[in-house]
Design an enzyme around this catalytic site. Structure first.
Site, mmCIF file in Angstrom:
data_model
loop_
_atom_site.group_PDB
_atom_site.id
_atom_site.type_symbol
_atom_site.label_atom_id
_atom_site.label_comp_id
_atom_site.label_asym_id
_atom_site.label_seq_id
_atom_site.Cartn_x
_atom_site.Cartn_y
_atom_site.Cartn_z
ATOM 1 N N ASP A 77 -2.961 8.589 -0.728
ATOM 2 C CA ASP A 77 -3.302 7.485 0.181
ATOM 3 C C ASP A 77 -4.766 7.099 -0.013
ATOM 4 O OD1 ASP A 77 -3.334 5.752 2.457
ATOM 5 O OD2 ASP A 77 -4.025 7.418 3.710
ATOM 6 N N GLU A 101 1.519 5.491 12.543
ATOM 7 C CA GLU A 101 0.182 5.094 12.933
ATOM 8 C C GLU A 101 0.097 3.586 13.223
ATOM 9 O OE1 GLU A 101 -2.365 7.224 13.163
ATOM 10 O OE2 GLU A 101 -3.960 5.780 13.569
ATOM 11 N N ASP A 102 0.697 2.791 12.380
ATOM 12 C CA ASP A 102 0.429 1.351 12.407
ATOM 13 C C ASP A 102 1.595 0.452 12.818
ATOM 14 O OD1 ASP A 102 -2.138 1.800 11.599
ATOM 15 O OD2 ASP A 102 -1.718 1.558 9.473
ATOM 16 N N HIS A 137 4.023 6.916 5.229
ATOM 17 C CA HIS A 137 2.860 7.605 5.787
ATOM 18 C C HIS A 137 2.083 6.810 6.838
ATOM 19 C CE1 HIS A 137 0.371 5.376 2.820
ATOM 20 N NE2 HIS A 137 -0.609 5.603 3.676
ATOM 21 N N HIS A 174 0.810 -1.221 0.000
ATOM 22 C CA HIS A 174 0.000 0.000 0.000
ATOM 23 C C HIS A 174 0.849 1.279 0.000
ATOM 24 C CE1 HIS A 174 -2.842 3.068 1.182
ATOM 25 N NE2 HIS A 174 -2.245 3.205 2.355
ATOM 26 N N ASP A 198 -24.767 20.033 -21.227
ATOM 27 C CA ASP A 198 -24.799 19.629 -19.831
ATOM 28 C C ASP A 198 -23.976 18.378 -19.559
ATOM 29 O OD1 ASP A 198 -26.371 21.714 -18.895
ATOM 30 O OD2 ASP A 198 -28.205 20.713 -19.543
HETATM 31 MN MN MN Z 1 -2.436 4.582 4.125
#
Ligand code: MN
Length: 744
Positions: A166, A103-104, A99, A75, A287
């Site tokens: 992300d 967090e993980d 990134h 990822h 349109d």
């Molecule tokens: Mn992520």
């Protein structure tokens, strides 16, 4: 942290990486491939930095898995890959790789700062802050985190770009999340927050893909409907598109302008958004389709505009010059709408190649070499009208001054979708309605006249009851009748205030008409009784005497029962006053007179005597008296149902009618008739009663259903047999469904 549900929930699994140039066998970019890509636009890149980050991410995420079973580190690698498509600098690519580590995994800001420097640590921390937002589903917390994030981001727009990449990868791999409600929540969040944020910094291409994927997940029915219509339009208008492109090219060639022209179908989601804001005609090319003219320089943009306006008539007020007035996100282009071949409206956007880049990629279009280093070129960005801070300024203002956190989220969101349903007219006009709306609501949303005449509905070509709840994408055809009339039971069949109010108005109007008809008949009858005919009587004066504006108001008052028909006769012919008074006095069997009519061995002389309201006894009925404390004796018919309830409530007295009552007297009988709800039925009933020598003293409308209504008559009759005869005559009428004496 292992690859448990917490991780998987935050980042949907990846099966095959969808990024351009991704390695199909592995599903994610290999280390050398990523480095190659960056080197492709920044030959001076510090390869070692990217290599170290690549390894760090794979080691830190270790054995964590995505929902698809792929390694988790696929990822962040794919997110970095997306960032290379925008040719972002090495620090941003590295932030993409790292990134999710804070967090993980057990990675810390300190460690990242030590290994990769303060700048990258700041970027990772900024992204992490927004990631916390995804975990919180509660609105206030979301808004507060979003505020924090935007404030952090305002220092460096790259944080937002990483976050968007992300989210884009997560959206591309959304299908691996097993729970549909979770997929939907992520999709709605994308539509409400990330799409608009991407657009705000000019990353139109990113916004389009995010919203396209989210729309597909959250509103599949709507997407199918819109795509089906687009496919239809492609068939109908395809030839037009080719003609328009060819004509523009020929005109430019003749004038010596070098240009590239292409047509672009608008995205299903953006059409849907537009349909929500206003009812556009889905059949109108302008349109759903836009033409792009790409020229070499700004001067040519204006020349091209002039040539197009000389070729086709332009639609006034539809010319927008975003070259001299760029949008805050840096967007520059000239827009115009012209009446093209076959009187079709055509939207044309004119811009240079550079403007087109900015229109697609916004802030991300400004990374380039300058002074021998690769990075964000503030100078050219500013000259293109873009200020990275300016782009987020208005969001910041709301964040800082917007008061409640929840209120802020309201502003940030596009709209709430979940409480709406979107349906179409057969011509393709979109009608937005609240959830739970029915065809009657739809009819009123189209036009009040259609609502007023609505009698049925065909949904997707099939006849459906009016109680049908509309679903997204339904094509609704309203079936209308000739006359304006309320729909019976409309209250349960409407959701919108507009439909309810309109139907209430119709009902009120219909009632007035009915009362007017009834009042007119009663007055005619009363006049006839005293030798006058309605047709020959001027009632304007009588109406004023009785405090009514005109005849119509007068009839309504009589119909409603607030003015007696006999009073109208007196007002019109004052000479009748005595006669009417005498008649009126004769009718109710009041105490004094009642004594003349009823006899009974147990009847105490002088005791008060009343006739029961419940069964209205008339001479000929078998009667009984009930001694009621404080009231005297109340006379009921022997079969009166209220007697059962009174059983131990008072002393019963045997009573009989006097010969006077049986021979001479007139009494009042009450009856209820269920009659057809149609014009003239009341006149018919009145004449039946009159033909049988009965006089209507009082009349009122009771229950009313679709086709029938109940009328309650108080009729002056000689005796019970007389009333029975009238009932029989009524039952013989075709308009009368039932007629019964009211007793008990
Ligand atoms: Mn992520």
């Amino acid at each position: 942290m292992s690859g448990g549900d917490g991780v998987a929930a935050k980042d949907p699994a990846s099966q095959t990486a969808a990024g351009a140039g991704s390695q199909p066998r592995k599903g994610y970019l290999r280390q050398f491939e990523l480095v190659e890509r960056v080197r492709g636009y920044d030959p001076s890149v510090d390869e070692n930095l990217i290599n170290r980050a690549y390894v760090y991410a794979t080691v830190k995420h270790g054995a964590q898995l995505r929902h698809s079973g792929d390694p988790y580190f696929a990822h962040p690698i794919q997110v970095a890959g997306i960032l290379t498509e925008y040719k972002l600098d090495a620090a941003t690519i590295v932030a993409g790789l790292l990134h999710d580590t804070v967090e993980d995994t057990d990675a810390t800001r300190e460690e990242i700062e030590k290994m990769f420097g303060v700048q990258i640590a700041d970027l990772v921390e900024g992204v992490t802050k927004l990631s916390q937002l995804e975990i919180q589903s509660e609105e206030n917390k979301q808004a507060q985190n979003l505020q924090k994030f935007i404030l952090a981001m305002s220092k460096d727009v790259r944080v937002l770009i990483v976050k968007l990449a992300d989210r884009l990868h997560n959206m591309r791999t959304l299908s691996h999340i097993p729970k549909p409600e979770k997929r939907r929540r992520i999709a709605l969040e994308t539509l409400e927050i990330y799409g608009p944020l991407a657009r705000r910094i000019g990353m139109e291409k990113m916004a389009r893909e995010l919203e396209g994927l989210a729309f597909h997940e959250a509103f599949p029915d709507m997407e199918t409907t819109i795509n089906a219509r687009l496919a239809q339009l492609r068939v109908e208008k395809g030839a037009n598109v080719a003609i328009i492109i060819q004509t523009i090219m020929e005109v430019f060639e003749f004038a010596g302008i070098d240009a590239r022209v292409y047509g672009r179908e608008k995205q299903a989601y953006s059409i849907w958004r537009k349909l929500q804001r206003k009812s556009i005609e889905f059949s109108d090319l302008a349109d759903v389709y836009a033409f792009r003219v790409i020229v070499n320089n700004p001067d040519d943009c204006y020349r091209a505009l002039g040539l197009i306006h000389q070729t086709w008539r332009c639609v006034p007020d539809q010319v927008e010059d975003f070259i001299s007035n760029p949008k805050p996100n840096g967007y520059r282009s000239i827009h115009t709408t012209v009446i093209g071949p076959g009187n079709v409206r055509v939207e044309i956007q004119i811009r240079t190649e550079e403007m087109d880049q900015i229109a697609e990629n916004g802030v991300a279009a400004h990374w380039r070499y300058k002074n021998e280093s690769y990075g964000f070129d503030e100078e050219t960005a500013a000259s293109a009208g873009l200020d990275a801070r300016e782009a987020t300024r208005s969001l910041l203002e709301i964040a800082e001054h917007g008061g409640e956190a929840g209120e802020f989220l309201e502003h940030a969101k596009l709209e709430m979708y979940s409480d709406h349903v979107f349906s179409f007219t057969p011509k393709g006009t979109l009608i937005p309605l609240p959830q739970g709306a029915t065809p009657l609501d739809f009819a009123y949303a189209v036009h009040s006249d259609i609502g007023d005449r609505c009698i049925g509905a065909r949904i997707n070509g099939v006849d459906k009851p009016l109680r049908t709840i509309l679903r997204n994408g339904d094509v609704v055809e309203v079936v209308t009748g000739d006359k304006v009339a309320p729909v019976p039971g409309y209250d349960a069949l409407t959701k919108t205030g507009r439909a309810k109010a309109a139907q209430r108005r119709l009902e009120k109007h219909a009632k007035r008409e009915e009362f007017e008809r009834l009042g007119r008949d009663l007055v005619a009858h009363a006049l006839h009784r005293y030798g006058h005919e309605l047709a020959d009587t001027a009632l304007k004066q009588a109406a004023e005497t009785l405090g009514k504006h005109d005849e119509e108001e007068l009839f309504i008052a009589v119909g409603e029962g607030s003015i007696k028909a006999s009073a109208v006769a007196v007002a019109a012919f004052p000479g009748l006053k005595e006669k009417v008074r005498k008649d009126e006095g004769r009718r109710p069997m009041e105490l004094e007179k009642a004594k003349l009519y009823v006899r009974g061995s147990d009847l105490t002389p002088g005791v008060a005597l009343h006739f029961a309201e419940c069964c209205t006894p008339i001479p000929g009925d078998r009667i009984i008296g009930v001694h009621t404390p404080g009231k005297g004796v109340v006379v009921h018919t022997i079969d009166c149902e209220t007697l059962a309830a009174l059983e131990d409530g008072g002393e019963w007295i045997d009573l009989a009618w006097t010969p006077t009552a049986l021979n001479k007297t007139l009494a009042v009988g009450r009856m209820v008739a269920t009659v057809e709800n149609k014009r003239g039925v009341l006149a018919e009933l009145c004449s039946i009663i009159a033909e049988n020598q009965g006089d209507i003293l009082n009349l009122r409308l009771a229950k009313r259903t679709v086709d029938f209504f109940d009328m309650i008559f108080d009729i002056e009759v000689a005796d019970a047999r007389h009333l029975v005869n009238i009932l029989a005559a009524m039952r013989a009428s075709k308009s009368v469904k039932e007629a019964e004496r009211v007793k008990g």
